[in-house]
Write a protein that holds these residues in place. Sequence first.
Motif, PDB file in Angstrom:
ATOM      1  N   ASN A   1       0.899  -1.315  -0.160  1.00 22.67           N
ATOM      2  CA  ASN A   1       0.078   0.119   0.111  1.00 22.67           C
ATOM      3  C   ASN A   1       0.717   1.331  -0.210  1.00 22.67           C
ATOM      4  O   ASN A   1       0.641   2.188  -0.623  1.00 22.67           O
ATOM      5  CB  ASN A   1      -0.876  -0.172   1.195  1.00 22.67           C
ATOM      6  CG  ASN A   1      -2.058  -1.096   1.098  1.00 22.67           C
ATOM      7  OD1 ASN A   1      -2.373  -1.753   0.065  1.00 22.67           O
ATOM      8  ND2 ASN A   1      -2.708  -1.454   2.389  1.00 22.67           N
ATOM      9  N   LYS A   2       2.084   1.338   0.807  1.00 23.07           N
ATOM     10  CA  LYS A   2       2.928   2.327   0.862  1.00 23.07           C
ATOM     11  C   LYS A   2       3.425   2.632  -0.608  1.00 23.07           C
ATOM     12  O   LYS A   2       3.690   3.771  -0.992  1.00 23.07           O
ATOM     13  CB  LYS A   2       3.886   2.122   2.011  1.00 23.07           C
ATOM     14  CG  LYS A   2       4.759   3.430   2.003  1.00 23.07           C
ATOM     15  CD  LYS A   2       5.798   3.295   3.290  1.00 23.07           C
ATOM     16  CE  LYS A   2       6.683   4.365   3.231  1.00 23.07           C
ATOM     17  NZ  LYS A   2       6.609   5.630   2.554  1.00 23.07           N
TER      18      LYS A   2
ATOM     19  N   CYS B   1       0.668   4.310  -2.718  1.00 19.44           N
ATOM     20  CA  CYS B   1       0.537   5.426  -2.486  1.00 19.44           C
ATOM     21  C   CYS B   1       1.730   6.606  -2.822  1.00 19.44           C
ATOM     22  O   CYS B   1       1.367   7.390  -3.459  1.00 19.44           O
ATOM     23  CB  CYS B   1       0.374   5.658  -0.919  1.00 19.44           C
ATOM     24  SG  CYS B   1      -1.301   5.023  -0.565  1.00 19.44           S
ATOM     25  N   ASP B   2       3.050   6.001  -2.566  1.00 20.61           N
ATOM     26  CA  ASP B   2       4.202   6.876  -3.028  1.00 20.61           C
ATOM     27  C   ASP B   2       4.584   6.900  -4.463  1.00 20.61           C
ATOM     28  O   ASP B   2       4.799   8.136  -4.967  1.00 20.61           O
ATOM     29  CB  ASP B   2       5.486   6.233  -2.449  1.00 20.61           C
ATOM     30  CG  ASP B   2       5.295   6.208  -0.678  1.00 20.61           C
ATOM     31  OD1 ASP B   2       4.666   7.250  -0.260  1.00 20.61           O
ATOM     32  OD2 ASP B   2       6.385   5.727  -0.274  1.00 20.61           O
TER      33      ASP B   2
ATOM     34  N   ASP C   1       0.871   8.804  -5.984  1.00 23.50           N
ATOM     35  CA  ASP C   1       0.589   9.956  -5.271  1.00 23.50           C
ATOM     36  C   ASP C   1      -0.818   9.936  -4.742  1.00 23.50           C
ATOM     37  O   ASP C   1      -1.684  10.658  -4.990  1.00 23.50           O
ATOM     38  CB  ASP C   1       0.957  11.362  -5.931  1.00 23.50           C
ATOM     39  CG  ASP C   1       0.731  12.384  -5.133  1.00 23.50           C
ATOM     40  OD1 ASP C   1       1.066  12.377  -3.961  1.00 23.50           O
ATOM     41  OD2 ASP C   1       0.269  13.480  -5.625  1.00 23.50           O
ATOM     42  N   ILE C   2      -1.145   8.687  -4.197  1.00 20.74           N
ATOM     43  CA  ILE C   2      -2.640   8.188  -3.674  1.00 20.74           C
ATOM     44  C   ILE C   2      -2.510   8.618  -2.123  1.00 20.74           C
ATOM     45  O   ILE C   2      -1.659   8.610  -1.349  1.00 20.74           O
ATOM     46  CB  ILE C   2      -2.821   6.828  -3.876  1.00 20.74           C
ATOM     47  CG1 ILE C   2      -2.804   6.250  -5.368  1.00 20.74           C
ATOM     48  CG2 ILE C   2      -4.228   6.426  -3.076  1.00 20.74           C
ATOM     49  CD1 ILE C   2      -2.691   5.036  -5.572  1.00 20.74           C
ATOM     50  N   LYS C   3      -3.587   9.678  -1.938  1.00 17.31           N
ATOM     51  CA  LYS C   3      -3.934  10.265  -0.525  1.00 17.31           C
ATOM     52  C   LYS C   3      -4.238   8.888   0.328  1.00 17.31           C
ATOM     53  O   LYS C   3      -3.924   8.954   1.436  1.00 17.31           O
ATOM     54  CB  LYS C   3      -4.504  11.465  -0.481  1.00 17.31           C
ATOM     55  CG  LYS C   3      -4.086  12.519  -1.568  1.00 17.31           C
ATOM     56  CD  LYS C   3      -2.666  12.802  -1.145  1.00 17.31           C
ATOM     57  CE  LYS C   3      -2.135  13.930  -1.994  1.00 17.31           C
ATOM     58  NZ  LYS C   3      -0.882  14.101  -2.182  1.00 17.31           N
ATOM     59  N   LYS C   4      -5.347   8.340   0.073  1.00 15.74           N
ATOM     60  CA  LYS C   4      -5.848   7.352   0.716  1.00 15.74           C
ATOM     61  C   LYS C   4      -6.077   5.808   0.237  1.00 15.74           C
ATOM     62  O   LYS C   4      -6.810   5.992  -0.731  1.00 15.74           O
ATOM     63  CB  LYS C   4      -7.429   7.856   1.103  1.00 15.74           C
ATOM     64  CG  LYS C   4      -7.367   9.030   2.237  1.00 15.74           C
ATOM     65  CD  LYS C   4      -8.920   9.460   2.719  1.00 15.74           C
ATOM     66  CE  LYS C   4      -9.666  10.041   1.610  1.00 15.74           C
ATOM     67  NZ  LYS C   4     -10.857  10.258   2.309  1.00 15.74           N
ATOM     68  N   ILE C   5      -5.143   5.057   0.687  1.00 22.22           N
ATOM     69  CA  ILE C   5      -5.064   3.591  -0.042  1.00 22.22           C
ATOM     70  C   ILE C   5      -6.725   3.057   0.232  1.00 22.22           C
ATOM     71  O   ILE C   5      -7.099   2.262  -0.634  1.00 22.22           O
ATOM     72  CB  ILE C   5      -4.199   2.909   0.883  1.00 22.22           C
ATOM     73  CG1 ILE C   5      -3.811   1.611  -0.160  1.00 22.22           C
ATOM     74  CG2 ILE C   5      -4.672   2.495   2.122  1.00 22.22           C
ATOM     75  CD1 ILE C   5      -3.085   1.900  -1.488  1.00 22.22           C
TER      76      ILE C   5
END
Length: 80
Positions: free
Chosen positions: A8-9, A12-13, A16-20
């Motif tokens: 998930n990290k 997101c990284d 550039d996803i704010k909320k998984i």
Amino acid sequence: MSNLEKLNKVLCDTFDIKKIEDINDEMGPDEIEGWDSLGHVELVTNLEEVFDIALNVVDISRMYTIGDIKKIVGKYGVEI
């Protein structure tokens, strides 16, 4: 940190996803902004680094969705 949290990290990284919580296993490049050819290369590089694996070309080309990514890294001994 669990392997799911690590994945998930990475997602997101990389994208550039704010909320998984906003994404699911069926989502792919059509639903995730930034998942283009360059984003895909960055994703693969990050996955290999975080999980200490070397993905082969066939597996890299078959990463169509987040669910596919989970299955593919599983082939390399990474339990998600």
